[in-house]
Design a protein around this motif. Structure first.
Motif, PDB file in Angstrom:
ATOM      1  N   ASP A  83       0.808  -1.228   0.000  1.00 37.28           N
ATOM      2  CA  ASP A  83       0.000   0.000   0.000  1.00 37.28           C
ATOM      3  C   ASP A  83       0.839   1.275   0.000  1.00 37.28           C
ATOM      4  O   ASP A  83       0.301   2.370  -0.044  1.00 37.28           O
ATOM      5  CB  ASP A  83      -1.001   0.002   1.150  1.00 37.28           C
ATOM      6  N   GLY A  84       2.162   1.148   0.057  1.00 38.79           N
ATOM      7  CA  GLY A  84       3.034   2.310  -0.026  1.00 38.79           C
ATOM      8  C   GLY A  84       3.292   3.010   1.293  1.00 38.79           C
ATOM      9  O   GLY A  84       4.188   3.850   1.389  1.00 38.79           O
ATOM     10  N   VAL A  85       2.538   2.692   2.336  1.00 38.50           N
ATOM     11  CA  VAL A  85       2.673   3.399   3.610  1.00 38.50           C
ATOM     12  C   VAL A  85       4.043   3.164   4.233  1.00 38.50           C
ATOM     13  O   VAL A  85       4.721   4.121   4.637  1.00 38.50           O
ATOM     14  CB  VAL A  85       1.539   3.000   4.586  1.00 38.50           C
ATOM     15  N   LEU A  86       4.477   1.915   4.313  1.00 37.65           N
ATOM     16  CA  LEU A  86       5.787   1.636   4.919  1.00 37.65           C
ATOM     17  C   LEU A  86       6.922   2.227   4.089  1.00 37.65           C
ATOM     18  O   LEU A  86       7.926   2.698   4.636  1.00 37.65           O
ATOM     19  CB  LEU A  86       5.976   0.127   5.107  1.00 37.65           C
ATOM     20  N   PHE A  87       6.762   2.226   2.777  1.00 35.04           N
ATOM     21  CA  PHE A  87       7.760   2.835   1.893  1.00 35.04           C
ATOM     22  C   PHE A  87       7.864   4.333   2.193  1.00 35.04           C
ATOM     23  O   PHE A  87       8.969   4.875   2.324  1.00 35.04           O
ATOM     24  CB  PHE A  87       7.350   2.600   0.438  1.00 35.04           C
ATOM     25  N   ALA A  88       6.710   4.996   2.345  1.00 34.69           N
ATOM     26  CA  ALA A  88       6.695   6.425   2.682  1.00 34.69           C
ATOM     27  C   ALA A  88       7.340   6.657   4.046  1.00 34.69           C
ATOM     28  O   ALA A  88       8.062   7.645   4.235  1.00 34.69           O
ATOM     29  CB  ALA A  88       5.264   6.956   2.665  1.00 34.69           C
ATOM     30  N   GLU A  89       7.118   5.756   4.988  1.00 36.58           N
ATOM     31  CA  GLU A  89       7.717   5.896   6.315  1.00 36.58           C
ATOM     32  C   GLU A  89       9.237   5.803   6.256  1.00 36.58           C
ATOM     33  O   GLU A  89       9.936   6.502   6.992  1.00 36.58           O
ATOM     34  CB  GLU A  89       7.165   4.836   7.266  1.00 36.58           C
ATOM     35  N   ILE A  90       9.763   4.951   5.392  1.00 34.60           N
ATOM     36  CA  ILE A  90      11.219   4.846   5.245  1.00 34.60           C
ATOM     37  C   ILE A  90      11.785   6.163   4.719  1.00 34.60           C
ATOM     38  O   ILE A  90      12.766   6.687   5.244  1.00 34.60           O
ATOM     39  CB  ILE A  90      11.601   3.671   4.323  1.00 34.60           C
ATOM     40  N   VAL A  91      11.170   6.704   3.685  1.00 36.80           N
ATOM     41  CA  VAL A  91      11.637   7.993   3.145  1.00 36.80           C
ATOM     42  C   VAL A  91      11.551   9.056   4.228  1.00 36.80           C
ATOM     43  O   VAL A  91      12.482   9.848   4.420  1.00 36.80           O
ATOM     44  CB  VAL A  91      10.821   8.399   1.896  1.00 36.80           C
ATOM     45  N   HIS A 149      11.702   8.747   7.426  1.00 35.29           N
ATOM     46  CA  HIS A 149      12.722   8.535   8.454  1.00 35.29           C
ATOM     47  C   HIS A 149      14.034   9.237   8.085  1.00 35.29           C
ATOM     48  O   HIS A 149      14.680   9.843   8.932  1.00 35.29           O
ATOM     49  CB  HIS A 149      12.958   7.039   8.658  1.00 35.29           C
ATOM     50  N   TYR A 150      14.430   9.154   6.828  1.00 30.14           N
ATOM     51  CA  TYR A 150      15.699   9.736   6.390  1.00 30.14           C
ATOM     52  C   TYR A 150      15.570  11.198   5.970  1.00 30.14           C
ATOM     53  O   TYR A 150      16.515  11.968   6.151  1.00 30.14           O
ATOM     54  CB  TYR A 150      16.290   8.911   5.241  1.00 30.14           C
ATOM     55  N   HIS A 151      14.440  11.567   5.402  1.00 28.99           N
ATOM     56  CA  HIS A 151      14.221  12.944   4.934  1.00 28.99           C
ATOM     57  C   HIS A 151      12.790  13.365   5.254  1.00 28.99           C
ATOM     58  O   HIS A 151      11.916  13.337   4.387  1.00 28.99           O
ATOM     59  CB  HIS A 151      14.489  13.050   3.423  1.00 28.99           C
ATOM     60  N   VAL A 199       8.235  13.928   2.850  1.00 29.51           N
ATOM     61  CA  VAL A 199       7.000  13.131   2.899  1.00 29.51           C
ATOM     62  C   VAL A 199       6.060  13.661   3.978  1.00 29.51           C
ATOM     63  O   VAL A 199       6.472  13.853   5.119  1.00 29.51           O
ATOM     64  CB  VAL A 199       7.316  11.656   3.219  1.00 29.51           C
ATOM     65  N   ASP A 200       4.813  13.868   3.597  1.00 28.86           N
ATOM     66  CA  ASP A 200       3.745  14.128   4.557  1.00 28.86           C
ATOM     67  C   ASP A 200       3.012  12.812   4.745  1.00 28.86           C
ATOM     68  O   ASP A 200       2.226  12.395   3.883  1.00 28.86           O
ATOM     69  CB  ASP A 200       2.774  15.186   4.028  1.00 28.86           C
TER      70      ASP A 200
END
Length: 102
Positions: free
Chosen positions: A15-23, A25-27, A31-32
């Motif tokens: 669903d892309g949520v965890l991918f967005a969380e990784i981004v 975390h670093y920047h 990401v909102d």
């Protein structure tokens, strides 16, 4: 930094949520996280990925094609792993824009 446990990586990242969380975390400024909601349906998963592409991944110069979005959202084997490897490279290379001449 992930909000839910990982049991099946293809399904959990679909669903892309965890991918967005990784981004995030670093920047965090890229990401909102409120733009992305956990999803079970393919339509909402695709929407999350398209939003992530338009709002965030383009800034990282990480292009995810519509076919890749469909494959990841559908939970196809090894698709998210390939995308995570590309993300790792792009995060390492990312230089945030300078905030002025000082």
């Amino acid at each position: 930094p992930l909000s839910r446990p990982k049991r099946n990586i293809a399904r959990d990242f679909s669903d892309g949520v965890l991918f967005a969380e990784i981004v995030h975390h670093y920047h965090p400024r890229l990401v909102d996280l409120h733009n992305y909601s956990a999803a079970n349906g393919l339509k909402q998963k695709t929407y999350n990925w398209e939003t992530l592409q338009k709002k965030t991944l383009r800034r990282l110069k990480l292009v995810v094609t519509p076919d890749e979005i469909q494959a990841v959202a559908a939970g196809q084997q090894h698709q998210i792993e390939r995308l995570l490897l590309r993300l790792k490279t792009r995060l390492a290379a990312y230089q945030p824009p300078s905030r002025g001449d000082g």
